[in-house]
Design a protein around this motif. Structure first.
Motif, PDB file in Angstrom:
ATOM      1  N   VAL A  45     -23.389  33.025 -18.551  1.00  0.00           N
ATOM      2  CA  VAL A  45     -24.696  33.257 -17.952  1.00  0.00           C
ATOM      3  C   VAL A  45     -25.663  32.167 -18.417  1.00  0.00           C
ATOM      4  CG1 VAL A  45     -26.657  34.826 -17.845  1.00  0.00           C
ATOM      5  CG2 VAL A  45     -24.328  35.729 -17.795  1.00  0.00           C
ATOM      6  N   ARG A  46     -26.286  31.491 -17.485  1.00  0.00           N
ATOM      7  CA  ARG A  46     -27.272  30.466 -17.784  1.00  0.00           C
ATOM      8  C   ARG A  46     -28.467  30.658 -16.857  1.00  0.00           C
ATOM      9  NH1 ARG A  46     -22.350  27.362 -17.871  1.00  0.00           N
ATOM     10  NH2 ARG A  46     -21.904  26.552 -19.955  1.00  0.00           N
ATOM     11  N   PRO A  47     -29.646  30.173 -17.255  1.00  0.00           N
ATOM     12  CA  PRO A  47     -30.813  30.311 -16.375  1.00  0.00           C
ATOM     13  C   PRO A  47     -30.574  29.792 -14.963  1.00  0.00           C
ATOM     14  CG  PRO A  47     -31.523  29.621 -18.558  1.00  0.00           C
ATOM     15  CD  PRO A  47     -30.003  29.606 -18.568  1.00  0.00           C
ATOM     16  N   LYS A  48     -29.833  28.684 -14.832  1.00  0.00           N
ATOM     17  CA  LYS A  48     -29.576  28.130 -13.502  1.00  0.00           C
ATOM     18  C   LYS A  48     -28.794  29.119 -12.637  1.00  0.00           C
ATOM     19  CE  LYS A  48     -27.271  24.262 -11.138  1.00  0.00           C
ATOM     20  NZ  LYS A  48     -28.335  24.115 -10.138  1.00  0.00           N
ATOM     21  N   ASN A  49     -27.801  29.787 -13.234  1.00  0.00           N
ATOM     22  CA  ASN A  49     -27.020  30.778 -12.492  1.00  0.00           C
ATOM     23  C   ASN A  49     -27.912  31.910 -12.008  1.00  0.00           C
ATOM     24  OD1 ASN A  49     -25.369  29.302 -14.419  1.00  0.00           O
ATOM     25  ND2 ASN A  49     -23.674  30.591 -13.786  1.00  0.00           N
ATOM     26  N   ILE A  50     -28.760  32.411 -12.914  1.00  0.00           N
ATOM     27  CA  ILE A  50     -29.622  33.542 -12.571  1.00  0.00           C
ATOM     28  C   ILE A  50     -30.639  33.136 -11.515  1.00  0.00           C
ATOM     29  CG2 ILE A  50     -31.275  35.220 -13.470  1.00  0.00           C
ATOM     30  CD1 ILE A  50     -29.856  34.965 -16.181  1.00  0.00           C
ATOM     31  N   ARG A  51     -31.211  31.955 -11.661  1.00  0.00           N
ATOM     32  CA  ARG A  51     -32.181  31.485 -10.660  1.00  0.00           C
ATOM     33  C   ARG A  51     -31.540  31.407  -9.284  1.00  0.00           C
ATOM     34  NH1 ARG A  51     -33.911  28.035 -14.978  1.00  0.00           N
ATOM     35  NH2 ARG A  51     -36.017  28.603 -15.661  1.00  0.00           N
ATOM     36  N   ASP A  52     -30.295  30.960  -9.239  1.00  0.00           N
ATOM     37  CA  ASP A  52     -29.594  30.834  -7.965  1.00  0.00           C
ATOM     38  C   ASP A  52     -29.418  32.212  -7.313  1.00  0.00           C
ATOM     39  OD1 ASP A  52     -27.992  28.664  -6.385  1.00  0.00           O
ATOM     40  OD2 ASP A  52     -26.725  30.443  -6.363  1.00  0.00           O
ATOM     41  N   ILE A  53     -29.071  33.211  -8.117  1.00  0.00           N
ATOM     42  CA  ILE A  53     -28.912  34.569  -7.600  1.00  0.00           C
ATOM     43  C   ILE A  53     -30.249  35.110  -7.111  1.00  0.00           C
ATOM     44  CG2 ILE A  53     -28.357  36.950  -8.232  1.00  0.00           C
ATOM     45  CD1 ILE A  53     -26.307  35.762 -10.241  1.00  0.00           C
ATOM     46  N   LEU A  54     -31.287  34.945  -7.921  1.00  0.00           N
ATOM     47  CA  LEU A  54     -32.606  35.452  -7.533  1.00  0.00           C
ATOM     48  C   LEU A  54     -33.148  34.726  -6.307  1.00  0.00           C
ATOM     49  CD1 LEU A  54     -34.273  35.909 -11.057  1.00  0.00           C
ATOM     50  CD2 LEU A  54     -33.264  37.661  -9.578  1.00  0.00           C
ATOM     51  N   ASP A  55     -32.884  33.427  -6.211  1.00  0.00           N
ATOM     52  CA  ASP A  55     -33.297  32.675  -5.018  1.00  0.00           C
ATOM     53  C   ASP A  55     -32.621  33.222  -3.764  1.00  0.00           C
ATOM     54  OD1 ASP A  55     -34.908  31.048  -6.510  1.00  0.00           O
ATOM     55  OD2 ASP A  55     -33.575  29.304  -6.482  1.00  0.00           O
ATOM     56  N   ALA A  56     -31.343  33.602  -3.901  1.00  0.00           N
ATOM     57  CA  ALA A  56     -30.610  34.160  -2.765  1.00  0.00           C
ATOM     58  C   ALA A  56     -31.234  35.474  -2.316  1.00  0.00           C
ATOM     59  CB  ALA A  56     -29.146  34.378  -3.124  1.00  0.00           C
ATOM     60  N   PHE A  57     -31.610  36.322  -3.269  1.00  0.00           N
ATOM     61  CA  PHE A  57     -32.250  37.597  -2.934  1.00  0.00           C
ATOM     62  C   PHE A  57     -33.613  37.376  -2.283  1.00  0.00           C
ATOM     63  CE2 PHE A  57     -28.964  39.599  -5.349  1.00  0.00           C
ATOM     64  CZ  PHE A  57     -28.958  40.928  -4.953  1.00  0.00           C
ATOM     65  N   GLU A  58     -34.347  36.392  -2.779  1.00  0.00           N
ATOM     66  CA  GLU A  58     -35.651  36.095  -2.176  1.00  0.00           C
ATOM     67  C   GLU A  58     -35.471  35.545  -0.762  1.00  0.00           C
ATOM     68  OE1 GLU A  58     -39.767  33.598  -3.122  1.00  0.00           O
ATOM     69  OE2 GLU A  58     -38.041  33.443  -4.476  1.00  0.00           O
ATOM     70  N   HIS A  59     -34.473  34.703  -0.586  1.00  0.00           N
ATOM     71  CA  HIS A  59     -34.227  34.100   0.724  1.00  0.00           C
ATOM     72  C   HIS A  59     -33.877  35.154   1.759  1.00  0.00           C
ATOM     73  CE1 HIS A  59     -31.959  31.832   3.828  1.00  0.00           C
ATOM     74  NE2 HIS A  59     -32.844  30.904   3.572  1.00  0.00           N
ATOM     75  N   ARG A  60     -33.238  36.240   1.333  1.00  0.00           N
ATOM     76  CA  ARG A  60     -32.846  37.290   2.286  1.00  0.00           C
ATOM     77  C   ARG A  60     -34.057  37.868   3.012  1.00  0.00           C
ATOM     78  NH1 ARG A  60     -28.400  40.654  -1.392  1.00  0.00           N
ATOM     79  NH2 ARG A  60     -26.892  38.938  -1.538  1.00  0.00           N
ATOM     80  N   TRP A  61     -35.085  38.219   2.238  1.00  0.00           N
ATOM     81  CA  TRP A  61     -36.209  38.841   2.941  1.00  0.00           C
ATOM     82  C   TRP A  61     -36.998  37.842   3.776  1.00  0.00           C
ATOM     83  CZ3 TRP A  61     -41.276  37.658   1.539  1.00  0.00           C
ATOM     84  CH2 TRP A  61     -41.537  37.262   0.225  1.00  0.00           C
ATOM     85  N   HIS A  62     -37.011  36.584   3.345  1.00  0.00           N
ATOM     86  CA  HIS A  62     -37.637  35.561   4.192  1.00  0.00           C
ATOM     87  C   HIS A  62     -36.851  35.383   5.496  1.00  0.00           C
ATOM     88  CE1 HIS A  62     -40.753  34.371   1.457  1.00  0.00           C
ATOM     89  NE2 HIS A  62     -39.889  34.081   0.490  1.00  0.00           N
ATOM     90  N   TYR A  63     -35.529  35.446   5.408  1.00  0.00           N
ATOM     91  CA  TYR A  63     -34.665  35.297   6.584  1.00  0.00           C
ATOM     92  C   TYR A  63     -34.950  36.385   7.613  1.00  0.00           C
ATOM     93  CZ  TYR A  63     -30.320  35.132   9.335  1.00  0.00           C
ATOM     94  OH  TYR A  63     -29.389  35.071  10.363  1.00  0.00           O
ATOM     95  N   PHE A  64     -35.016  37.627   7.162  1.00  0.00           N
ATOM     96  CA  PHE A  64     -35.261  38.732   8.096  1.00  0.00           C
ATOM     97  C   PHE A  64     -36.705  38.731   8.600  1.00  0.00           C
ATOM     98  CE2 PHE A  64     -31.586  40.446   5.635  1.00  0.00           C
ATOM     99  CZ  PHE A  64     -30.682  40.381   6.691  1.00  0.00           C
TER     100      PHE A  64
END
Length: 324
Positions: free
Chosen positions: A218-237
């Motif tokens: 687990v590294r900050p970059k990994n977590i940021r990537d996951i959180l970015d994906a979750f944020e992108h989902r609601w922007h997509y919809f």
């Protein structure tokens, strides 16, 4: 007339696993297959093994390309595919002999554009089966809602499913991401008119390989990537005018922020990294305050979120959160 299935196998430094993977595809009971092995600039003998395998079966073609990552390799396979349906198999995994037949049979019977099966996690000689599964058939939008609200049978992975080719008319895998499937699967559900989930567990997900994406610490970059994906989902919809799905995706994003606050505090050894990243997550949560206070999807989490808005010391946040 049988439907052609294009199976895309991205390859990078998997010389110990590749033959078992490809042979599990070659031996499928459903024979109308196109097997596309994408050598993503492997530094070991993976590319040579792929070429040898291609000599033994005319359905196999090998693409050699400069290293660009898993998403890049999958996208190259999509561009080369001729199938009516597509599948993705990771090169260190393998599949049951009837996986293709089971998935295509369900697609034809139900008219589904996306059919997902269960998986079997393997840990050396030990196996963990994805149990208590039932048949699910629904619309693509219904699948998105179930996925965003945590239905355990709808997985955020690309490799457990059969996809109609039309799903890929306007979407590809996000390149440069560590958790690329998290940026893809919800779009595939949304693009599908109809989705099926079958109860059979047909994909063998190998857990023990060193160096795989899933074994990275687990590294900050990994977590940021996951959180970015979750944020992108609601922007997509939101961009697609789907208010209901946007609200559900926003709620999922908020819950993920809260969850990863615990991950950061429990798994990062660098105290400075913990402090800085904890503050980063809290700042993101504060930006969502108005939504959290109004959302019907976050009622039972509201007290936990409020702690972040009104308390400042990380030690106090953790102490109070554990009480709720």
């Amino acid at each position: 007339m049988e439907h052609l299935i294009s199976i895309i196998v991205p390859v990078y430094n998997v010389e110990k696993y590749l033959e078992k993977c490809v042979l599990s595809i070659v031996k499928q009971t459903y024979k109308c297959l196109e097997i596309i092995i994408v050598d993503d600039g492997a530094k070991d003998k993976s590319g040579e093994i792929a070429e040898e395998l291609a000599k033994s079966d005319t359905r196999i073609q090998v693409i050699h390309k400069k290293n660009g990552g898993l998403s890049s390799a999958r996208n190259a396979g999509i561009e080369a595919a001729h199938g009516d349906y597509l599948m993705f198999i990771d090169s260190d995994d393998y599949i049951s002999p009837n996986m293709c037949e089971s998935l295509i049979s369900e697609a034809i019977e139900s008219g589904s554009d996306l059919v997902e099966c269960g998986m079997i996690k393997t840990y050396g000689s030990r196996a963990e089966v994805d149990e208590n599964r039932t048949l699910l058939r629904c619309s693509g939008k219904e699948a998105v809602e179930l996925f965003l609200t945590g239905n355990t049978h709808l997985k955020p992975v690309a490799w457990d499913s059969l996809y109609h080719k039309d799903i890929f008319k306007n979407i590809r895998f996000e390149e440069g991401r560590l958790h690329e499937d998290g940026w893809f699967k919800y779009k595939a559900f949304y693009k599908a008119k109809r989705v099926s989930v079958i109860p059979q567990c047909l994909y063998y997900y190998v857990q023990s390989r060193e160096g795989s994406i899933m074994t990275v610490k687990v590294r900050p970059k990994n977590i940021r990537d996951i959180l970015d994906a979750f944020e992108h989902r609601w922007h997509y919809f939101e961009e697609n005018g789907e208010k209901h799905l946007t609200d559900i995706a926003k709620a999922a994003y908020c819950r993920e922020l809260l969850s990863y606050y615990y991950v950061v505090n429990g798994s990062l050894e660098d105290k400075n990294a913990v402090r800085d990243f904890s503050r980063e997550i809290v700042d993101k949560l504060k930006l969502m305050k108005g939504f959290v206070l109004k959302s019907s999807h976050l009622t039972k989490y509201r007290k936990k979120f409020l702690i972040f808005y009104y308390l400042r010391k990380p030690s106090v946040w953790i102490s109070n959160l554990r009480k709720w």
